[in-house]
Design an enzyme around this catalytic site. Structure first.
Site, PDB file in Angstrom:
ATOM      1  N   CYS A  39       0.729  -1.192   0.106  1.00 26.62           N
ATOM      2  CA  CYS A  39      -0.139   0.021   0.131  1.00 26.62           C
ATOM      3  C   CYS A  39       0.957   1.392  -0.109  1.00 26.62           C
ATOM      4  CB  CYS A  39      -0.776   0.071   1.100  1.00 26.62           C
ATOM      5  SG  CYS A  39      -2.079  -1.316   0.937  1.00 26.62           S
TER       6      CYS A  39
HETATM    7  C1  UDX Z   1      -1.127  -0.055   5.757  1.00 25.95           C
HETATM    8  C2  UDX Z   1      -1.879   1.219   6.453  1.00 25.95           C
HETATM    9  O1  UDX Z   1      -1.544   1.157   8.099  1.00 25.95           O
HETATM   10  C3  UDX Z   1      -3.392   0.569   6.381  1.00 25.95           C
HETATM   11  O2  UDX Z   1      -4.448   1.427   7.073  1.00 25.95           O
HETATM   12  C4  UDX Z   1      -3.773   0.523   4.797  1.00 25.95           C
HETATM   13  O3  UDX Z   1      -5.099   0.054   4.740  1.00 25.95           O
HETATM   14  C5  UDX Z   1      -2.934  -0.293   4.069  1.00 25.95           C
HETATM   15  O4  UDX Z   1      -1.643   0.088   4.288  1.00 25.95           O
HETATM   16  P1  UDX Z   1       0.174  -2.360   5.932  1.00 25.95           P
HETATM   17  O5  UDX Z   1       0.580  -2.066   4.633  1.00 25.95           O
HETATM   18  O6  UDX Z   1      -0.508  -3.888   6.309  1.00 25.95           O
HETATM   19  O7  UDX Z   1      -1.037  -1.240   6.214  1.00 25.95           O
HETATM   20  O8  UDX Z   1       0.888  -1.904   6.939  1.00 25.95           O
HETATM   21  P2  UDX Z   1       1.524  -1.196   8.202  1.00 25.95           P
HETATM   22  O9  UDX Z   1       1.236  -1.788   9.429  1.00 25.95           O
HETATM   23  O10 UDX Z   1       0.935   0.117   8.227  1.00 25.95           O
HETATM   24  O11 UDX Z   1       3.200  -1.126   8.081  1.00 25.95           O
HETATM   25  C6  UDX Z   1       3.366  -0.371   6.704  1.00 25.95           C
HETATM   26  C7  UDX Z   1       5.037  -0.430   6.624  1.00 25.95           C
HETATM   27  O12 UDX Z   1       5.484   0.420   7.432  1.00 25.95           O
HETATM   28  C8  UDX Z   1       5.900  -1.536   7.133  1.00 25.95           C
HETATM   29  O13 UDX Z   1       6.928  -1.894   6.627  1.00 25.95           O
HETATM   30  C9  UDX Z   1       6.387  -1.269   8.761  1.00 25.95           C
HETATM   31  O14 UDX Z   1       7.398  -2.144   8.999  1.00 25.95           O
HETATM   32  C10 UDX Z   1       6.457   0.361   8.387  1.00 25.95           C
HETATM   33  N1  UDX Z   1       6.501   1.056   9.782  1.00 25.95           N
HETATM   34  C11 UDX Z   1       5.190   1.233  10.348  1.00 25.95           C
HETATM   35  C12 UDX Z   1       7.392   1.474  10.252  1.00 25.95           C
HETATM   36  O15 UDX Z   1       8.580   1.507   9.758  1.00 25.95           O
HETATM   37  N2  UDX Z   1       7.352   2.192  11.549  1.00 25.95           N
HETATM   38  C13 UDX Z   1       6.156   2.437  12.164  1.00 25.95           C
HETATM   39  O16 UDX Z   1       6.243   3.164  13.303  1.00 25.95           O
HETATM   40  C14 UDX Z   1       5.034   1.773  11.607  1.00 25.95           C
END
Ligand code: UDX
Length: 423
Positions: free
Chosen positions: A263
């Site tokens: 996403c």
């Molecule tokens: C995301 C959105 O959170 C969600 O609302 C939307 O519908 C789809 O995209 P997702 O892709 O499942 O969800 O992952 P998410 O948990 O948001 O993490 C995204 C990325 O950010 C991951 O690679 C995670 O490791 C990274 N991340 C997340 C960080 O580097 N730091 C953080 O504090 C949080």
């Protein structure tokens, strides 16, 4: 209500199972017969916590999978959940949305009852009132007083999708008119969450802006982290202080190797395209992506600083999934790391509790191990890329390495001697 969901991928399957669990009659349209058979036999086609149990509980009762669009004309609502992958220029590829809209229209031609077509896929602002409405009304030869249109974005996180569906922070319903909005809203009667009822285009933009803001928080934390590292300050201690501000909240302030997944990278690239096409230079969003692209390379530079040129060196890569709790490696930061290590002719030993096979499909030529020990044995360096809880207790395993050089891209280890990308 009778709901037809189009697209048996991540969003379509999770939404179908949750809507069935809420008591709706759901038919899931999936073009791949193998997936249809698997779903109808109660076996999910992807890994998601709790999905198997919920699917088994509802399949054959409130839920059926099919490849046939005929169910549309028997249903009250059709929900488009097909993919909008990035096109070569980073914009959203809408070909599957167009195809689904046309097929829905063709099926509605032979029905005369009121119907709502809802979009759940992430689509650029203007897509629902433009492409979708045109395709459906043209193919159905019906008018917009007969067929209503809704844009209902999802905010599901992989690994927590069922929880997020059943307990949303908000439910956004953009609609072509109030009748369509009210008609559609009824499907969520059982869910407690604030409703935002708005126009189609605002709902589309809420989705992009939400993802863009979360990604901006992450790149901001990474930039602060990079500064803190040079100043010898622990960014996590800093962000604990920052996150207590109720205007900021502690969420999505974890610095590290950057964001990946199906996403954030694609949605921000698409939003950058949308802005540039509209004549705006999205300076901030471009920087969010630039910081994100640079983070993994900082780990490589740190490793080279510690062990010299990587040619012929054995490097253990611990964690491949874009985050823990999933086997998904789409746009994982580990992909950039593997490419950089291969360019430098390092010998890669990779391990992930769930994503080895997913990454093998992208990089069949590297070694995949069955456990961290195997990857670490006689390794010259180690890179931690995913925050799997089971990695927390790793310690003596690192003594199997030739030299205990550990670079963390995700803050997970408790043991001594590990250095963080930005801590
Ligand atoms: C995301 C959105 O959170 C969600 O609302 C939307 O519908 C789809 O995209 P997702 O892709 O499942 O969800 O992952 P998410 O948990 O948001 O993490 C995204 C990325 O950010 C991951 O690679 C995670 O490791 C990274 N991340 C997340 C960080 O580097 N730091 C953080 O504090 C949080």
């Amino acid at each position: 209500m009778k709901i037809s969901v189009v697209g048996g991928g991540y969003i379509g399957l999770v939404s179908s199972v949750c809507l069935a669990e809420m008591g709706h009659q759901v038919e899931l349209i999936e073009i791949e017969p193998v997936k249809v058979a698997s779903i109808n036999s109660g076996h999910p086609t992807l890994y998601e916590k709790g999905l198997h149990a919920l699917l088994s509980a509802n399949i054959g009762r409130h839920l059926q999978a099919t490849s046939d669009y005929d169910c549309i004309r028997r249903s009250d609502i059709s929900m488009i959940c097909v993919g909008t992958p990035p096109a070569a220029d980073g914009s959203a590829d809408l070909s599957m949305v167009r195809k689904a809209s046309r097929s829905i229209g063709e099926s509605l031609k032979s029905s005369c009852s009121y119907h709502v077509v809802a979009i759940k896929s992430t689509v650029p602002p203007g897509t629902t009132s433009g492409l979708v409405m045109q395709e459906v009304l043209r193919a159905s030869e019906r008018s917009s007083s007969d067929v209503g249109f809704v844009m209902n974005p999802e905010f599901l996180r992989e690994g927590l999708a069922i929880e997020d569906f059943m307990h949303p922070d908000r439910i956004v319903i953009g609609s072509s008119d109030a009748i369509a909005g009210d008609f559609f809203e009824a499907i969520y009667d059982g869910l407690k969450a604030p409703r935002i009822k708005t126009s189609l285009i605002v709902a589309e933009m809420i989705k992009y802006a939400s993802n863009a803001f979360l990604a901006t928080k992450i790149s901001f934390s990474n930039e602060i982290g990079n500064i803190c590292k040079l100043l010898g300050i622990d960014v996590y201690e800093v962000m604990r202080g920052v996150g207590l501000d109720h205007r900021i909240t502690p969420h999505f302030l974890n610095a590290g190797a950057g964001f990946g997944g199906s996403c954030f990278p694609k949605d921000i690239s698409a939003l950058i395209q949308i802005a540039q096409n509209a004549g705006e230079d999205p300076v901030l969003l471009r920087s969010v992506m630039e910081i994100n692209d640079q983070q993994p390379l900082r780990m490589i530079k740190l490793l080279e600083k510690k062990i010299g040129p990587l040619k012929g060196k054995k490097i253990a890569l611990i964690g491949l999934a874009f985050k823990n709790g999933t086997d998904d490696v789409r746009d994982s930061r580990a992909i950039q790391i593997i490419s950089a290590l291969m360019q430098r002719e390092a010998e890669i030993r990779a391990f992930d509790p769930m994503a080895n096979e997913s990454m093998r499909r992208i990089f069949p030529g590297i070694e995949y191990c069955s456990g961290p020990e195997e990857a670490l044995r006689e390794a010259d360096g180690c890179l931690i890329m995913t925050e799997w809880p089971e990695f927390e207790t790793l310690d003596h395993e690192f003594d199997l390495m030739n030299s205990r050089v550990i670079i963390e891209g995700r803050r997970i280890l408790k043991c001594r001697g590990a250095e963080g990308i930005c801590w």
